[in-house]
Design an enzyme around this catalytic site. Structure first.
Site, PDB file in Angstrom:
ATOM      1  CG  ASP A 121      -1.973   0.770   0.825  1.00 17.58           C
ATOM      2  OD1 ASP A 121      -2.612   1.140  -0.103  1.00 17.58           O
ATOM      3  OD2 ASP A 121      -3.218   1.640   2.155  1.00 17.58           O
ATOM      4  CG  HIS A 128      -4.126  10.718   2.366  1.00 17.29           C
ATOM      5  ND1 HIS A 128      -5.209  10.356   3.793  1.00 17.29           N
ATOM      6  CD2 HIS A 128      -3.443   9.989   2.473  1.00 17.29           C
ATOM      7  CE1 HIS A 128      -5.195   9.530   3.811  1.00 17.29           C
ATOM      8  NE2 HIS A 128      -3.616   9.065   3.904  1.00 17.29           N
ATOM      9  CD  GLU A 194      -5.983   4.361   4.629  1.00 18.43           C
ATOM     10  OE1 GLU A 194      -5.215   3.182   3.976  1.00 18.43           O
ATOM     11  OE2 GLU A 194      -5.053   5.317   5.133  1.00 18.43           O
ATOM     12  CD  GLU A 196      -4.965   2.617  -0.273  1.00 24.34           C
ATOM     13  OE1 GLU A 196      -4.701   2.173  -1.653  1.00 24.34           O
ATOM     14  OE2 GLU A 196      -5.153   2.465   0.794  1.00 24.34           O
ATOM     15  CG  ASP A 228      -5.749   0.133   3.338  1.00 16.74           C
ATOM     16  OD1 ASP A 228      -5.683  -1.158   3.835  1.00 16.74           O
ATOM     17  OD2 ASP A 228      -4.844   1.438   4.106  1.00 16.74           O
ATOM     18  NE  ARG A 232      -7.380   6.365   9.608  1.00 17.25           N
ATOM     19  CZ  ARG A 232      -7.225   6.285   8.413  1.00 17.25           C
ATOM     20  NH1 ARG A 232      -5.715   6.101   8.231  1.00 17.25           N
ATOM     21  NH2 ARG A 232      -7.574   6.363   7.114  1.00 17.25           N
ATOM     22  CD  GLN A 235      -2.918   4.255  10.097  1.00 24.20           C
ATOM     23  OE1 GLN A 235      -4.205   3.847  10.085  1.00 24.20           O
ATOM     24  NE2 GLN A 235      -1.480   4.580   9.575  1.00 24.20           N
ATOM     25  CE  LYS A 248      -3.054   2.014   7.588  1.00 24.57           C
ATOM     26  NZ  LYS A 248      -4.113   2.528   6.381  1.00 24.57           N
ATOM     27  CB  THR A 252      -7.739  -5.109   2.563  1.00 25.90           C
ATOM     28  OG1 THR A 252      -5.969  -4.292   3.087  1.00 25.90           O
ATOM     29  CG2 THR A 252      -6.971  -3.679   1.219  1.00 25.90           C
ATOM     30  CD  GLU A 356      -7.439  12.355   4.645  1.00 23.24           C
ATOM     31  OE1 GLU A 356      -7.361  13.444   3.560  1.00 23.24           O
ATOM     32  OE2 GLU A 356      -7.496  10.989   3.786  1.00 23.24           O
TER      33      GLU A 356
END
Lengths: 410, 410
Positions: A121, A128, A194, A196, A228, A232, A235, A248, A252, A356
């Protein structure tokens, strides 16, 4: 309309004969027999059966339980198979043979279409990375010093890559707020997405031999949408110094359809101007083909649009990521998958993560069933996307969706 | 002595019938036919041929081109197959059948014995993590705040895991000294080793379901030696914020032999006392079986011993690592491999990396052909190890070796 042949999708259908993405499906009648399918409108062509029925030599690549042999076959085969498929679904002489081999999409089950080898990844959106830097290091530089010199990436868990539609169990783990004396254990309270794009490697490369920027098209077959999922809170506590791990690795999700690069010729676009000079192996200023893709992503939670991330704004391209990933001699295998990194544009509504969008939980997103900072159990996240195709027709990239289920008790 | 039967290794041979590690080999006569082998002394038994010759039902697991079916078969099968093999190589009635199926080790080629699924690397030695912290963060705390609360780990590249004996091409990449204005590109000038033990997962677990500490033996089949080659200069520049990537992904070497956990009963030992209370899923204080392994590793460069790392000093155990790796619901697959992290003991000569042994190049190691800070082209690194076995006999863990070849020109 009800009598319309599946060989005649509506004009402008984003899954018309200009697209022809690949997947793997089973039917209710034969749930134990996965087969290669090619999407046309809202139908899926049993590509192996078509090849057999037409006596095509490509049965060796298509009459298989997964995409792996086709992925490994290489660029010339990819082109030839695509030409054949285009003929099968458009040439009137094949109509009678092909029509019965088209299954309605809602009558089949889509599977993970190939064996994921290594999953990497990246972190390639400047918007971002800047947002994340501002959130987590408000007093420092938003971007780390290496960010504009190399496409930052890390390896993820390939064994937990799942196909769109697979439920995602809320992960448990350790989290610790800065003020807490010790970590606590429990279900993640900051479960995120996420948005992607994932690139699928077809042709392997030997260990010790870097793949040059210009050889991107010889190795990469196509792309999928990718979510993904990220916890948080897990993480944040674990990631120093060796990077994301359990935050993570629980899941996925990828879309069921792999769109071949050949369907995206009209979507190629130049990446943003680079601020710092690049080392030669990453310098794409003299490449013939522009490195970016104009892909427009839409993210919904429970059906409501929460973001529209524009892939064209990505700073690092997929070709640069491939060149970087192999410049140390790392080999490629058929089925290697690499994610672009979260796609976020310059505008607030273009941000590809709740981190975000809510500024790490400071703000809320309004949904009909209440506000959200991060995901609630039962939430269904769906990403869809399209890219410009030939003659102004869109190329649909399908969707990647997943519903959150509660963490198991205990 | 020259007439001695391969069925009668010398008394005290670390590869006697108390050990019986598994590997995969080919012979010069049939280089295209990989087969499961079991080591006895300096010979390898063609285990599939033995099973066939004796009409054993375990032919289904042993008469295969790789260890994967045996790995997946589970703990009862592992025990039964091991009992059968023990009988085959010790019961006189089988002598005539078995003896011709033993090949001298130097007449066979050993291969990577199973398909590596996901590869995870941990960071479980307190001495190693403390040394690294002191080297890179001399003004801060040596250990990050999370270190004693969870076994820190990250995913590596499974596609570049290679078997002992495979040459390792020096990786190229970006590096940047703190004082430099911009990164430079070239072959790594800080190529290093990491002496580790690698654990091999046999039995899968479903996504969403953590594997408890006490279920370690139901999932993990055995262990190998592992050298996690590391380019320290590449790593230093790339690893903030998402962890090691190209500094590690060019190659990871494993020994050809997988030693089943059952051969290591006498080597089980308690891990060091823990300084901080552990969350329940990691708390092994009430586990029946001690979590550590008393494995003595020797690292040589060009034949000269440079370190003797003691695995018994590892802070985190393999069972804790497995419980942590899956506590978020990440699934296991047959062939998952996880490395312990660099093994370093408290003494200087017990450090498992050149980074620590030379204090990041400040000091030199003397070899007959000159001093070294990091590895030179042509250097051959070999790790060997043994563990206490039954009745004071050693259990040999074989070796993992690799020679450095120059980076390709360009």
């Amino acid at each position: 309309m009800s009598e319309q042949s599946p060989l005649d999708p509506a004009e402008g259908d984003p899954f018309g004969p200009h697209n022809l993405p690949y997947g793997v499906f089973t039917t209710a009648g034969e749930p134990g027999r996965p087969r290669v399918g090619v999407r046309l409108g809202n139908h899926v062509l049993d590509a192996g059966a078509a090849a057999r029925a037409l006596g095509s030599p490509y049965a060796a690549l298509l009459d298989r339980p997964g995409l792996d042999p086709l992925l490994a076959a290489g660029r010339t085969a990819w082109r030839d198979v695509r030409r054949a498929l285009t003929a099968w679904v458009t040439v009137p002489a094949h109509r009678e043979t092909i029509e019965p081999l088209l299954h309605p999409l809602d009558a089949v089950t889509m599977l993970l279409p190939y064996q994921v080898a290594d999953y990497v990844d990246f972190y390639a959106s400047e918007h971002h990375a800047t947002n994340v830097g501002r959130i987590f290091r408000p007093d420092g530089e938003a971007l780390t010093p290496n960010w504009k010199h190399l496409p930052i990436g890390y390896h993820g868990r390939s064994g937990t890559v799942v196909v769109s539609g697979t439920e995602v169990v809320r992960p448990s783990g350790q989290r610790k707020a800065p003020a807490d004396a010790a970590p606590v254990f429990g279900p993640s309270v900051k479960l995120d997405i996420e948005a992607e794009v994932g690139f699928v490697v077809g042709v392997p490369s030997p260990q010790g031999r870097p793949v040059a920027l210009g050889d991107f098209r010889d190795h990469v077959f196509g792309l999928s949408l990718l979510n993904d999922w990220s916890a948080r809170d897990l993480q944040a506590w674990e990631y120093v110094p060796l990077g994301p791990f359990l935050g993570k690795s629980f899941a996925t999700s990828v879309s069921a359809w792999v769109t071949p690069l050949e369907a995206l010729e009209a979507a190629r676009t130049s990446p943003p101007a680079r601020d710092v000079p690049l080392l030669p192996y990453l310098d794409d200023s003299a490449e013939e083909e522009p490195g970016g893709f104009d892909i427009r992503i839409t993210v919904t939670v429970n059906g409501q649009v929460i973001a529209e991330p524009p892939f064209a704004t990505m700073y690092w391209t997929a070709a640069q990521q491939l060149a970087h990933m192999t410049v140390n001699g790392a080999s490629l295998r058929t089925g290697d998958l690499y994610g672009s990194g979260t796609v976020s544009g310059p505008e607030v509504h273009q941000r590809g993560s709740l981190l975000e969008l809510t500024w790490n939980g400071r703000d809320r997103i309004d949904l009909p069933d209440g506000g959200r900072t991060f995901l609630a159990d039962g939430d269904e996240v769906t990403m869809t996307a399209w890219a410009p195709g030939p003659d102004g027709v869109r190329v649909g990239l399908g969707e990647v969706s997943g519903r959150i289920t509660a963490a198991p008790a205990g």
